[in-house]
Design an enzyme around this catalytic site. Structure first.
Site, PDB file in Angstrom:
ATOM      1  N   TYR A  96       0.846  -1.205   0.000  1.00 40.40           N
ATOM      2  CA  TYR A  96       0.000   0.000   0.000  1.00 40.40           C
ATOM      3  C   TYR A  96       0.875   1.247   0.000  1.00 40.40           C
ATOM      4  CZ  TYR A  96      -3.616   3.385   1.056  1.00 40.40           C
ATOM      5  OH  TYR A  96      -4.472   4.459   0.975  1.00 40.40           O
ATOM      6  N   ASP A 130     -13.118   9.316  -1.771  1.00 40.52           N
ATOM      7  CA  ASP A 130     -11.879   9.911  -2.270  1.00 40.52           C
ATOM      8  C   ASP A 130     -12.015  10.815  -3.505  1.00 40.52           C
ATOM      9  OD1 ASP A 130     -11.488   7.846  -0.500  1.00 40.52           O
ATOM     10  OD2 ASP A 130      -9.833   6.941  -1.574  1.00 40.52           O
ATOM     11  N   GLU A 155     -16.008  -4.609  -3.117  1.00 32.01           N
ATOM     12  CA  GLU A 155     -15.793  -3.310  -2.462  1.00 32.01           C
ATOM     13  C   GLU A 155     -16.936  -2.354  -2.814  1.00 32.01           C
ATOM     14  OE1 GLU A 155     -12.090  -1.522  -3.598  1.00 32.01           O
ATOM     15  OE2 GLU A 155     -12.288   0.139  -2.192  1.00 32.01           O
TER      16      GLU A 155
HETATM   17  C1  9WN Z   1      -7.684   5.847   1.171  1.00 31.20           C
HETATM   18  C2  9WN Z   1     -10.434   1.310   2.870  1.00 31.20           C
HETATM   19  C3  9WN Z   1     -10.602   2.705   2.289  1.00 31.20           C
HETATM   20  C4  9WN Z   1     -11.982   3.294   2.623  1.00 31.20           C
HETATM   21  C5  9WN Z   1     -12.271   4.558   1.826  1.00 31.20           C
HETATM   22  C6  9WN Z   1     -12.051   4.260   0.351  1.00 31.20           C
HETATM   23  C7  9WN Z   1     -10.618   3.773   0.131  1.00 31.20           C
HETATM   24  C8  9WN Z   1      -8.291   4.590   0.535  1.00 31.20           C
HETATM   25  C9  9WN Z   1      -7.629   4.321  -0.791  1.00 31.20           C
HETATM   26  O1  9WN Z   1     -10.392   2.608   0.882  1.00 31.20           O
HETATM   27  O2  9WN Z   1      -9.714   4.817   0.442  1.00 31.20           O
HETATM   28  O3  9WN Z   1      -8.166   5.995   2.466  1.00 31.20           O
HETATM   29  O4  9WN Z   1      -6.425   4.103  -0.778  1.00 31.20           O
HETATM   30  O5  9WN Z   1      -8.288   4.343  -1.827  1.00 31.20           O
HETATM   31  O6  9WN Z   1     -12.329   5.359  -0.427  1.00 31.20           O
HETATM   32  O7  9WN Z   1     -13.588   4.983   2.056  1.00 31.20           O
HETATM   33  O8  9WN Z   1     -12.068   3.569   3.988  1.00 31.20           O
HETATM   34  O9  9WN Z   1     -11.503   0.492   2.453  1.00 31.20           O
END
Ligand code: 9WN
Length: 420
Positions: free
Chosen positions: A86, A165, A388
């Site tokens: 990540y 996002d 998701e």
């Molecule tokens: C950044 C984990 C998260 C969710 C968010 C979603 C996405 C992250 C990303 O994933 O965001 O925080 O890297 O895209 O938009 O709502 O909490 O599922």
């Protein structure tokens, strides 16, 4: 329509997903794409676990609160162990809390689920929730201190903070940012998921630029507020905090906690929520605090009003209009807008968690659309699995699979066996 045996099998699969994503004390959203503990994902995970393992539900919330900063802020990501699948990781964020973390927060859903889980089993939950309550109170107070605008609405200071996002609401405020100095970086998300379902490079450059800005002042709330060009008063944050604050108050009263100040803060948030009414759009909308401009977007966030105890006939008419165009849940963006993209993340897809927050809010206010929102969500999951998010027109699964919060929403609400 499936028979009950099929639904039992889906329940079992949802429980399996929660176990699969359990890293011992916290749950990752899905393996690979999101290998850390995310704030609102985790609160949803607690809701899911509570359907079959009360202790594990409380542990999830307890672990989340171990990341709370001295300021009261609860970060949006807790990096319990470094994982290079990540980006951006803890080295980029440079969070200043007790454990490595990001420097922003996420929608405050934890108190909503703390109340729900407590009311499900008050005797067994009392000590656990008593220990959590002051921490939740401190987090909500931090929101009131650092995230309100002059009207009392809650602002996002980074697109990731609202958890939505790349929603079109951020397009204009992000355009004002020149992401100078961001340099080269390697995105990891697009190696897990089709780039057509993810935010663009334009967005990512600005996401990273804003992270670097926060890190450059050590995430000092006052300093950052003075220099951050991105500050948007937002229905997601405002309606969710208002709902969560009502739950925190009810919980505090049931437990005999010191609830001084909460009722006044609720009044501030109610005024803030009403300040998000865009008279031209005839709907709740996001407002750029820097320019005063409306985003001009009917989004799934507009429909969080009922959860916050705010009924509105014109917003209900928008909901009816939008739902007539889709079959698999509330689209994150208006399907009649030219900016609607049914498979790109928060620019169109349907998300089970938003459906839950909208549907449960509608049900609490006795609105007739509540069942429809739940039925759509059930159909998306039973036909297309625990994705998701979903294409709201076709139901096609998108983003990551074996997703924690989709499984949790199934168990707690969308399954015919759910008690919620
Ligand atoms: C950044 C984990 C998260 C969710 C968010 C979603 C996405 C992250 C990303 O994933 O965001 O925080 O890297 O895209 O938009 O709502 O909490 O599922």
């Amino acid at each position: 329509m499936k028979d009950m045996a099929d639904y039992d099998a889906l329940d079992a699969e949802a429980r399996r997903i929660l176990h699969l994503n359990d890293r011992g004390g916290y749950t990752v959203p899905t393996d690979g794409l999101y290998p850390y503990q995310w704030n609102w994902d985790s609160a949803f995970a607690a809701f899911g676990f509570a359907q079959f393992d009360l202790d594990r539900a409380w542990v999830e919330l307890e672990t989340l609160m171990t990341g709370q900063w001295a300021s009261g802020m609860v970060p949006h990501i807790l990096f319990h162990q470094v994982d290079d699948r990540y980006f951006p990781g803890p080295d980029v964020w440079q969070g200043v809390g007790p454990i490595p973390s990001s420097g922003i927060t996420q929608p405050a859903v934890a108190a909503i689920f703390a109340r729900l889980i407590y009311e499900q089993a008050p005797e067994e939950s009392r000590d656990r929730v008593m220990a959590l309550w002051p921490k939740l109170r401190a987090w909500h107070r931090w929101f009131m201190d650092w995230r309100t605008d002059d009207a009392g609405a809650i602002c996002v200071t980074h697109p990731w903070e609202a958890g939505r996002d790349n929603t079109p609401e951020w397009d204009a405020p992000l355009k004002r940012i020149d992401p100078q100095g961001v340099g080269e970086y390697t995105r990891r998300d697009t190696s897990h998921v089709d780039p057509a379902m993810r935010p663009t490079k334009f967005d990512y450059d600005r996401y990273i630029w804003l992270v670097n800005l926060g890190a450059s002042v050590g995430w000092d709330d006052a300093k950052l507020k003075a220099i951050n060009p991105f500050r948007v008063a937002d229905p997601t944050m405002t309606f969710i905090l208002l709902r969560a604050h009502r739950d925190l108050l009810a919980l505090g009263e049931a437990l005999g906690c010191d609830t001084a100040g909460i009722a006044d803060e609720i009044a501030v948030l109610e005024a803030g929520a009403r300040s998000l009414w865009n008279p031209e759009l005839r709907c709740f909308d996001a407002r750029d605090v820097v320019t005063g401009d409306w985003a001009g977007c009917v989004s799934s966030a507009s429909f969080l009003c009922w959860g916050a105890g705010i009924d509105d006939a014109e917003t209900a008419a928008h909901l009816d209009r939008v739902m007539a165009k889709v079959q698999y849940g509330v689209p994150s963006h208006d399907p009649e807008s030219p900016r609607f993209e049914p498979k790109r993340y928060w620019r169109g897809p349907s998300w089970a968690i938003m459906n839950y927050l909208i549907g449960s809010g509608l049900a609490a206010m006795g609105k007739p659309q509540a069942d429809m929102v739940r039925d759509h969500t059930r159909a998306a999951i039973e036909h297309h699995g625990f994705a998701e998010y979903f294409d709201p027109l076709t139901g096609d699964p998108a983003g990551g699979s074996t997703f924690t919060w989709t499984a949790a929403v199934w168990l707690g609400w969308a399954s015919p066996n759910a008690r919620g």
